[in-house]
Design an enzyme around this catalytic site. Structure first.
Site, PDB file in Angstrom:
ATOM      1  N   SER A  29       0.828  -1.210   0.000  1.00 10.73           N
ATOM      2  CA  SER A  29       0.000   0.000   0.000  1.00 10.73           C
ATOM      3  C   SER A  29       0.865   1.263   0.000  1.00 10.73           C
ATOM      4  O   SER A  29       0.480   2.289  -0.560  1.00 10.73           O
ATOM      5  CB  SER A  29      -0.979   0.001   1.183  1.00 10.73           C
ATOM      6  OG  SER A  29      -0.309   0.173   2.399  1.00 10.73           O
ATOM      7  N   ARG A  81      22.973 -13.514   3.573  1.00 13.20           N
ATOM      8  CA  ARG A  81      22.333 -12.201   3.454  1.00 13.20           C
ATOM      9  C   ARG A  81      23.164 -11.302   2.518  1.00 13.20           C
ATOM     10  O   ARG A  81      22.637 -10.567   1.694  1.00 13.20           O
ATOM     11  CB  ARG A  81      22.265 -11.580   4.855  1.00 13.20           C
ATOM     12  CG  ARG A  81      21.297 -10.457   4.999  1.00 13.20           C
ATOM     13  CD  ARG A  81      21.221 -10.013   6.447  1.00 13.20           C
ATOM     14  NE  ARG A  81      20.615 -10.974   7.343  1.00 13.20           N
ATOM     15  CZ  ARG A  81      19.302 -11.195   7.433  1.00 13.20           C
ATOM     16  NH1 ARG A  81      18.470 -10.513   6.687  1.00 13.20           N
ATOM     17  NH2 ARG A  81      18.824 -12.085   8.265  1.00 13.20           N
ATOM     18  N   HIS A 125       8.405   2.985   9.311  1.00 16.14           N
ATOM     19  CA  HIS A 125       8.135   2.099  10.444  1.00 16.14           C
ATOM     20  C   HIS A 125       6.857   2.583  11.130  1.00 16.14           C
ATOM     21  O   HIS A 125       6.694   3.782  11.362  1.00 16.14           O
ATOM     22  CB  HIS A 125       9.320   2.135  11.421  1.00 16.14           C
ATOM     23  CG  HIS A 125       9.130   1.213  12.580  1.00 16.14           C
ATOM     24  ND1 HIS A 125       9.206  -0.166  12.458  1.00 16.14           N
ATOM     25  CD2 HIS A 125       8.839   1.461  13.881  1.00 16.14           C
ATOM     26  CE1 HIS A 125       8.967  -0.710  13.638  1.00 16.14           C
ATOM     27  NE2 HIS A 125       8.742   0.246  14.514  1.00 16.14           N
ATOM     28  N   GLU A 190       0.925   6.978   7.007  1.00 17.36           N
ATOM     29  CA  GLU A 190       2.118   6.510   6.278  1.00 17.36           C
ATOM     30  C   GLU A 190       2.037   6.923   4.814  1.00 17.36           C
ATOM     31  O   GLU A 190       3.027   7.339   4.206  1.00 17.36           O
ATOM     32  CB  GLU A 190       2.233   4.984   6.359  1.00 17.36           C
ATOM     33  CG  GLU A 190       2.571   4.460   7.732  1.00 17.36           C
ATOM     34  CD  GLU A 190       2.866   2.961   7.724  1.00 17.36           C
ATOM     35  OE1 GLU A 190       3.348   2.433   6.710  1.00 17.36           O
ATOM     36  OE2 GLU A 190       2.596   2.307   8.750  1.00 17.36           O
TER      37      GLU A 190
HETATM   38  C1  GRF Z   1       3.788  -0.672   6.946  1.00 18.11           C
HETATM   39  O1  GRF Z   1       3.044  -0.633   8.140  1.00 18.11           O
HETATM   40  C2  GRF Z   1       5.168  -0.159   7.164  1.00 18.11           C
HETATM   41  O2  GRF Z   1       5.249   0.834   8.150  1.00 18.11           O
HETATM   42  C3  GRF Z   1       5.908  -1.390   7.614  1.00 18.11           C
HETATM   43  O3  GRF Z   1       5.356  -2.428   6.849  1.00 18.11           O
HETATM   44  C4  GRF Z   1       4.036  -2.094   6.477  1.00 18.11           C
HETATM   45  C5  GRF Z   1       3.964  -2.196   4.990  1.00 18.11           C
HETATM   46  O4  GRF Z   1       2.663  -2.029   4.503  1.00 18.11           O
HETATM   47  N1  GRF Z   1       7.332  -1.245   7.439  1.00 18.11           N
HETATM   48  P1  GRF Z   1       2.397  -2.022   2.929  1.00 18.11           P
HETATM   49  O5  GRF Z   1       2.986  -3.299   2.372  1.00 18.11           O
HETATM   50  O6  GRF Z   1       3.064  -0.810   2.357  1.00 18.11           O
HETATM   51  O7  GRF Z   1       0.900  -1.984   2.810  1.00 18.11           O
END
Ligand code: GRF
Length: 232
Positions: A29, A81, A125, A190
């Site tokens: 998303s 890794r 995050h 976000e």
């Molecule tokens: C988000 O909550 C981001 O903060 C975390 O992983 C999630 C990813 O969500 N790092 P999406 O895949 O972008 O919907």
């Protein structure tokens, strides 16, 4: 890319549009929010590559729908890794990527990536760092009983969820919040702050000084505060 001004000072010159490499593992998303900001003309960037380590991820579907160059690279095909990251770096460099955007990428990065893109990798995050780093940040926030949760976009350094902070959004919690409801509300923020952080970078407005990110042309918000619960 460094450019010399006549004053003799060196400044960072960003190509326009800014070439991005977006790394995803899941729903995507945030990838979608970045695509939407570019499409709306709000972000002068171009997604050169979407790299995903989970073939069935919804993020892959979203990327393909928008005709983006999509690479599936399964980490289980690599012994270490570092070997995986070395291949990731090659792919990103082949695509001319200047900024690496981790958008729900579920792999810890090795120093191989950090050396290749120093202060050129961003992560988002779902917490107000340095609170609640690591997995299940929203659950940690609910269990702890914080009144204000949130999200953080930061540059990536060698420690998890630790690098210099670019932008944060505060999200008030309510008594009925669960991990899921809080996750939903944090995600909304976000999707606003991630494109915004990338825009600041693309405009050359971010300067890293130790742990602090200095933003030029930043609006002062000194008289604002979020109270949670809100006063009557
Ligand atoms: C988000 O909550 C981001 O903060 C975390 O992983 C999630 C990813 O969500 N790092 P999406 O895949 O972008 O919907």
């Amino acid at each position: 890319m460094l450019d010399r001004r006549c004053s003799g000072r060196y400044v960072l010159r960003m190509p326009h549009p800014l070439p991005l490499g977006v790394l995803v593992s899941g729903n995507g998303s945030n990838l979608q929010a970045i695509i939407d900001a570019i499409t709306a003309g709000e972000l002068d960037a171009e997604i050169r590559i979407v790299l995903c380590n989970v073939p069935t991820a919804r993020g892959v579907e979203r990327a393909r729908k928008h005709g983006l160059h999509t690479v599936i690279l399964s980490h289980s095909d690599f012994h270490t890794r570092e070997a995986f990251d070395t291949r990731v770096v090659e792919i990103l460099r082949e695509g001319g990527v200047e900024l690496v955007v981790l958008a729900g990428f579920n792999r810890l990065l090795s120093p191989v990536m950090m050396r290749a893109f120093p202060m050129r990798i961003m992560n988002i995050h779902p917490a107000l760092l340095p609170a609640f780093p690591g997995l299940h940040a929203q659950r940690q926030a609910v269990d702890y009983g914080v009144r204000i949760a949130g999200a953080t976009v930061h540059f990536v350094d060698e420690n998890t969820d630790h690098g210099p902070i670019i932008i944060q959004a505060a999200v008030p919690t309510g008594p009925d919040d669960t991990e899921e409801t809080l996750q939903e509300r944090i995600l909304i923020q976000e999707h606003i702050i991630y494109p915004e952080a990338i825009r600041l970078f693309a405009e050359g407005r971010l300067r890293v000084e130790g742990r602090r990110v200095v933003t030029t042309g930043q609006q002062a918000a000194a008289d604002q505060a979020l109270l949670s619960p809100a006063p009557r």
